[in-house]
Design a protein around this motif. Structure first.
Motif, mmCIF file in Angstrom:
data_model
loop_
_atom_site.group_PDB
_atom_site.id
_atom_site.type_symbol
_atom_site.label_atom_id
_atom_site.label_comp_id
_atom_site.label_asym_id
_atom_site.label_seq_id
_atom_site.Cartn_x
_atom_site.Cartn_y
_atom_site.Cartn_z
ATOM 1 N N ILE A 43 13.908 -21.458 -90.387
ATOM 2 C CA ILE A 43 14.994 -22.440 -90.441
ATOM 3 C C ILE A 43 15.728 -22.512 -89.106
ATOM 4 N N GLN A 44 16.355 -23.660 -88.864
ATOM 5 C CA GLN A 44 17.117 -23.904 -87.642
ATOM 6 C C GLN A 44 18.609 -23.665 -87.907
ATOM 7 N N PRO A 45 19.372 -23.293 -86.873
ATOM 8 C CA PRO A 45 20.822 -23.134 -87.053
ATOM 9 C C PRO A 45 21.465 -24.459 -87.446
ATOM 10 N N ILE A 46 22.364 -24.414 -88.418
ATOM 11 C CA ILE A 46 23.042 -25.640 -88.844
ATOM 12 C C ILE A 46 24.510 -25.650 -88.433
ATOM 13 N N PHE A 47 25.021 -24.525 -87.927
ATOM 14 C CA PHE A 47 26.395 -24.441 -87.436
ATOM 15 C C PHE A 47 26.415 -23.739 -86.092
ATOM 16 N N GLN A 48 27.492 -23.997 -85.319
ATOM 17 C CA GLN A 48 27.693 -23.329 -84.039
ATOM 18 C C GLN A 48 29.124 -22.809 -83.981
ATOM 19 N N VAL A 49 29.266 -21.566 -83.566
ATOM 20 C CA VAL A 49 30.585 -21.009 -83.303
ATOM 21 C C VAL A 49 30.860 -21.264 -81.833
ATOM 22 N N GLY A 50 31.866 -22.092 -81.539
ATOM 23 C CA GLY A 50 32.174 -22.456 -80.160
ATOM 24 C C GLY A 50 33.471 -21.835 -79.686
ATOM 25 N N GLU A 102 22.053 -21.163 -99.960
ATOM 26 C CA GLU A 102 21.989 -19.708 -100.130
ATOM 27 C C GLU A 102 21.728 -18.945 -98.842
ATOM 28 N N ILE A 103 20.944 -19.474 -97.944
ATOM 29 C CA ILE A 103 20.679 -18.792 -96.668
ATOM 30 C C ILE A 103 20.833 -19.800 -95.537
ATOM 31 N N ILE A 104 21.608 -19.411 -94.517
ATOM 32 C CA ILE A 104 21.827 -20.302 -93.377
ATOM 33 C C ILE A 104 21.745 -19.511 -92.079
ATOM 34 N N LYS A 105 21.497 -20.244 -91.004
ATOM 35 C CA LYS A 105 21.465 -19.650 -89.671
ATOM 36 C C LYS A 105 22.568 -20.310 -88.853
ATOM 37 N N LEU A 162 22.761 -15.744 -85.944
ATOM 38 C CA LEU A 162 22.974 -14.858 -87.082
ATOM 39 C C LEU A 162 22.541 -15.561 -88.357
ATOM 40 N N VAL A 163 22.142 -14.749 -89.324
ATOM 41 C CA VAL A 163 21.658 -15.261 -90.604
ATOM 42 C C VAL A 163 22.562 -14.719 -91.702
ATOM 43 N N LEU A 164 23.011 -15.628 -92.576
ATOM 44 C CA LEU A 164 23.903 -15.266 -93.676
ATOM 45 C C LEU A 164 23.263 -15.622 -95.007
ATOM 46 N N TYR A 165 23.538 -14.814 -96.023
ATOM 47 C CA TYR A 165 23.000 -15.060 -97.363
ATOM 48 C C TYR A 165 24.088 -14.803 -98.397
#
Length: 96
Positions: free
Chosen positions: A17-24, A44-47, A81-84
């Motif tokens: 999967i590709q990152p869908i958010f960016q911390v700027g 359920e799981i995001i990058k 980073l990957v979150l679940y």
């Protein structure tokens, strides 16, 4: 808490999967957390990508987000980073 076998399984899913958010440079704000919360409920799981100008490392950002949203930090490598978090309404991912 998830086991190392489950963490490994989730890493294999996140690999494609590709990152869908960016911390700027704005950092991690309330609105950003609401968006991540909604995405975790739906997917359920995001990058997430952490930009260099944010002043945070991927591990620090993961720790902050996980503390606020009660999710699991699966992986933090480089600037990603990957979150679940298991969905409350419709769980999609079946952990081993």
């Amino acid at each position: 808490m998830i086991t190392s076998k489950q963490r490994s399984y989730l890493r294999s899913i996140a690999n494609t999967i590709q990152p869908i958010f960016q911390v700027g440079k704005g950092g991690i704000e309330e609105n950003f957390l609401k968006q991540i919360d909604g995405a975790l409920e739906a997917r359920e799981i995001i990058k997430v990508a952490v930009l260099n100008n944010s002043g945070l490392t991927a591990r620090e950002a993961s720790d902050i987000i996980c503390e606020e949203l009660q999710c699991e930090g699966i992986q933090a490598i480089g600037n990603k980073l990957v979150l679940y978090r298991r969905s409350k309404k419709k769980p999609k991912i079946e952990l081993p």
